[in-house]
Design a protein around this motif. Structure first.
Motif, mmCIF file in Angstrom:
data_model
loop_
_atom_site.group_PDB
_atom_site.id
_atom_site.type_symbol
_atom_site.label_atom_id
_atom_site.label_comp_id
_atom_site.label_asym_id
_atom_site.label_seq_id
_atom_site.Cartn_x
_atom_site.Cartn_y
_atom_site.Cartn_z
ATOM 1 N N SER A 41 1.038 13.682 -7.112
ATOM 2 C CA SER A 41 0.474 13.920 -5.781
ATOM 3 C C SER A 41 -0.890 13.260 -5.727
ATOM 4 O O SER A 41 -1.568 13.108 -6.754
ATOM 5 C CB SER A 41 0.363 15.417 -5.493
ATOM 6 O OG SER A 41 -0.534 16.042 -6.404
ATOM 7 N N TYR A 42 -1.279 12.877 -4.519
ATOM 8 C CA TYR A 42 -2.517 12.130 -4.348
ATOM 9 C C TYR A 42 -3.317 12.707 -3.188
ATOM 10 O O TYR A 42 -2.763 13.023 -2.137
ATOM 11 C CB TYR A 42 -2.222 10.652 -4.037
ATOM 12 C CG TYR A 42 -1.328 9.979 -5.044
ATOM 13 C CD1 TYR A 42 -1.852 9.206 -6.064
ATOM 14 C CD2 TYR A 42 0.061 10.116 -4.961
ATOM 15 C CE1 TYR A 42 -1.030 8.575 -6.989
ATOM 16 C CE2 TYR A 42 0.892 9.494 -5.885
ATOM 17 C CZ TYR A 42 0.337 8.725 -6.891
ATOM 18 O OH TYR A 42 1.151 8.111 -7.801
ATOM 19 N N LEU A 43 -4.616 12.836 -3.390
ATOM 20 C CA LEU A 43 -5.533 13.111 -2.299
ATOM 21 C C LEU A 43 -6.089 11.764 -1.881
ATOM 22 O O LEU A 43 -6.596 11.003 -2.722
ATOM 23 C CB LEU A 43 -6.663 14.038 -2.746
ATOM 24 C CG LEU A 43 -7.708 14.399 -1.675
ATOM 25 C CD1 LEU A 43 -7.039 15.189 -0.544
ATOM 26 C CD2 LEU A 43 -8.855 15.189 -2.279
ATOM 27 N N ALA A 44 -5.959 11.439 -0.603
ATOM 28 C CA ALA A 44 -6.358 10.118 -0.131
ATOM 29 C C ALA A 44 -7.189 10.226 1.145
ATOM 30 O O ALA A 44 -7.140 11.229 1.853
ATOM 31 C CB ALA A 44 -5.123 9.245 0.106
ATOM 32 N N LYS A 45 -7.936 9.165 1.436
ATOM 33 C CA LYS A 45 -8.760 9.086 2.641
ATOM 34 C C LYS A 45 -8.233 7.971 3.532
ATOM 35 O O LYS A 45 -7.949 6.860 3.060
ATOM 36 C CB LYS A 45 -10.222 8.814 2.262
ATOM 37 C CG LYS A 45 -11.169 8.710 3.445
ATOM 38 C CD LYS A 45 -12.611 8.613 2.987
ATOM 39 C CE LYS A 45 -12.863 7.344 2.195
ATOM 40 N NZ LYS A 45 -14.300 7.190 1.833
ATOM 41 N N ILE A 46 -8.080 8.263 4.808
ATOM 42 C CA ILE A 46 -7.582 7.259 5.753
ATOM 43 C C ILE A 46 -8.645 6.180 5.957
ATOM 44 O O ILE A 46 -9.811 6.468 6.245
ATOM 45 C CB ILE A 46 -7.225 7.912 7.102
ATOM 46 C CG1 ILE A 46 -6.060 8.888 6.932
ATOM 47 C CG2 ILE A 46 -6.867 6.843 8.138
ATOM 48 C CD1 ILE A 46 -5.723 9.661 8.188
ATOM 49 N N MET A 47 -8.228 4.931 5.814
ATOM 50 C CA MET A 47 -9.131 3.798 6.022
ATOM 51 C C MET A 47 -8.921 3.179 7.407
ATOM 52 O O MET A 47 -9.868 2.936 8.136
ATOM 53 C CB MET A 47 -8.899 2.745 4.931
ATOM 54 C CG MET A 47 -9.072 3.289 3.504
ATOM 55 S SD MET A 47 -10.700 4.029 3.228
ATOM 56 C CE MET A 47 -11.736 2.552 3.288
ATOM 57 N N ASP A 48 -7.670 2.914 7.744
ATOM 58 C CA ASP A 48 -7.345 2.341 9.059
ATOM 59 C C ASP A 48 -6.244 3.190 9.696
ATOM 60 O O ASP A 48 -5.093 3.143 9.263
ATOM 61 C CB ASP A 48 -6.867 0.897 8.908
ATOM 62 C CG ASP A 48 -6.486 0.257 10.242
ATOM 63 O OD1 ASP A 48 -6.787 0.856 11.299
ATOM 64 O OD2 ASP A 48 -5.886 -0.832 10.225
ATOM 65 N N PRO A 49 -6.574 3.986 10.737
ATOM 66 C CA PRO A 49 -5.592 4.890 11.359
ATOM 67 C C PRO A 49 -4.643 4.161 12.320
ATOM 68 O O PRO A 49 -4.497 4.529 13.482
ATOM 69 C CB PRO A 49 -6.478 5.891 12.095
ATOM 70 C CG PRO A 49 -7.693 5.112 12.462
ATOM 71 C CD PRO A 49 -7.923 4.148 11.319
ATOM 72 N N ASN A 50 -3.977 3.157 11.823
ATOM 73 C CA ASN A 50 -3.030 2.383 12.627
ATOM 74 C C ASN A 50 -1.705 3.140 12.671
ATOM 75 O O ASN A 50 -1.129 3.428 11.616
ATOM 76 C CB ASN A 50 -2.836 0.994 12.008
ATOM 77 C CG ASN A 50 -2.008 0.067 12.868
ATOM 78 O OD1 ASN A 50 -1.013 0.475 13.457
ATOM 79 N ND2 ASN A 50 -2.415 -1.198 12.913
ATOM 80 N N PRO A 51 -1.174 3.467 13.859
ATOM 81 C CA PRO A 51 0.063 4.256 13.937
ATOM 82 C C PRO A 51 1.301 3.526 13.444
ATOM 83 O O PRO A 51 2.367 4.127 13.307
ATOM 84 C CB PRO A 51 0.173 4.574 15.434
ATOM 85 C CG PRO A 51 -0.591 3.501 16.114
ATOM 86 C CD PRO A 51 -1.719 3.157 15.191
ATOM 87 N N ARG A 52 1.190 2.222 13.164
ATOM 88 C CA ARG A 52 2.321 1.465 12.635
ATOM 89 C C ARG A 52 2.177 1.200 11.139
ATOM 90 O O ARG A 52 3.178 1.062 10.436
ATOM 91 C CB ARG A 52 2.480 0.133 13.385
ATOM 92 C CG ARG A 52 2.924 0.286 14.831
ATOM 93 C CD ARG A 52 3.264 -1.044 15.440
ATOM 94 N NE ARG A 52 2.102 -1.923 15.476
ATOM 95 C CZ ARG A 52 1.198 -1.943 16.447
ATOM 96 N NH1 ARG A 52 1.319 -1.107 17.469
ATOM 97 N NH2 ARG A 52 0.171 -2.769 16.409
ATOM 98 N N LYS A 53 0.963 1.141 10.646
ATOM 99 C CA LYS A 53 0.729 0.882 9.221
ATOM 100 C C LYS A 53 -0.644 1.433 8.817
ATOM 101 O O LYS A 53 -1.597 0.675 8.615
ATOM 102 C CB LYS A 53 0.846 -0.606 8.899
ATOM 103 C CG LYS A 53 0.063 -1.524 9.841
ATOM 104 C CD LYS A 53 0.244 -2.968 9.437
ATOM 105 C CE LYS A 53 -0.573 -3.887 10.347
ATOM 106 N NZ LYS A 53 -0.454 -5.306 9.946
ATOM 107 N N CYS A 54 -0.685 2.730 8.701
ATOM 108 C CA CYS A 54 -1.916 3.415 8.327
ATOM 109 C C CYS A 54 -2.253 3.132 6.863
ATOM 110 O O CYS A 54 -1.415 3.299 5.976
ATOM 111 C CB CYS A 54 -1.763 4.920 8.549
ATOM 112 S SG CYS A 54 -3.170 5.894 8.003
ATOM 113 N N THR A 55 -3.476 2.692 6.613
ATOM 114 C CA THR A 55 -3.891 2.427 5.239
ATOM 115 C C THR A 55 -4.779 3.559 4.727
ATOM 116 O O THR A 55 -5.403 4.279 5.508
ATOM 117 C CB THR A 55 -4.653 1.093 5.133
ATOM 118 O OG1 THR A 55 -5.805 1.135 5.959
ATOM 119 C CG2 THR A 55 -3.759 -0.066 5.546
#
Length: 234
Positions: free
Chosen positions: A44-58
């Protein structure tokens, strides 16, 4: 915190279009928000959203945790039901309960000859996320029962739910704790006598799931639940 599925987040930091849309459009997540990701392989991973793109969220991984696997495994081989909804229900519920592997077997009395695995995979992933089980169930392609038997002739602790004489032991009396177990579940018309003979000659043990006649998908759930209880000492 809801989990999102990504099979390899350490090498690819982009969520699928489906997961991205759910995260950004439904939950309205923003850049900098923290999310939980699972890879289906025990991490499992805790991650932070960098680019909230609804097609390819990074995202960027902040923390990684690894879960210990169970000390036993549950493999259910089951004849697909005619009503696909009942098969999907079985996959969903058994995955919630932690089944490790599901094989689809074609028998003489099978009512369904073809199964699309993509819908079953989606059910397995959804159940994994809902139950917060970090291990994704493996779902195998439909295979003829004779071939399945041949492929598993050298393993131990294999059973078939089939009441032939009425004196078969209950499954819970035959399960060895802390070990892998394989159990076959037949179609609504059950296995043919020839199939049962082949199973017995291949060292499958006949077992009972109780006094009542169960539907195929119910029998599958009963088997998973029984094996779990035995291994939890209940």
């Amino acid at each position: 915190m809801n989990f999102y599925y990504h099979p390899n987040p350490e090498e690819n930091n982009t969520l699928s279009q489906e997961e991205s849309a759910h995260l950004i459009k439904v939950f309205r997540a923003k850049s900098g928000d923290e999310i939980a990701i699972m890879d289906g392989l025990g991490k499992s991973y805790l991650a932070k959203i960098m680019d909230p793109n609804p097609r390819k969220c990074t995202f960027e991984i902040i923390e990684t945790k690894t879960a210990d696997p169970k000390n036993y495994g549950v493999h259910i081989a089951i004849a697909p039901t005619k009503n696909i909804d009942r098969l999907e229900w079985f996959v969903e519920k058994s995955c919630e309960m932690g089944v490790n592997e599901i094989s689809l077997i074609q028998t003489q009395r099978s009512e369904r000859k073809k199964v699309k695995l993509d819908r079953l995979e989606k059910k397995a992933i959804s159940a994994m996320k809902q139950s917060k089980n970090l291990w994704k169930c493996k779902i195998n392609e439909l295979i003829k029962i004779d071939h399945f038997i041949e492929n598993h002739k050298n393993i131990e602790n294999k059973f078939v739910a089939y009441v032939e004489t009425g004196s078969e032991d209950l499954l819970q009396k035959k399960i060895k704790p802390n070990s892998n177990a394989l159990i076959l579940i037949g179609p609504e018309g059950d296995f043919t006598p020839a199939e049962v003979d082949h199973l017995k000659s291949s060292n499958f043990e006949l077992v009972s799931l109780g006094d009542h006649v169960l539907r195929t998908e119910t029998a599958g759930i009963a088997a998973v639940h029984t094996i779990n209880l035995v291994n939890q000492g209940l």
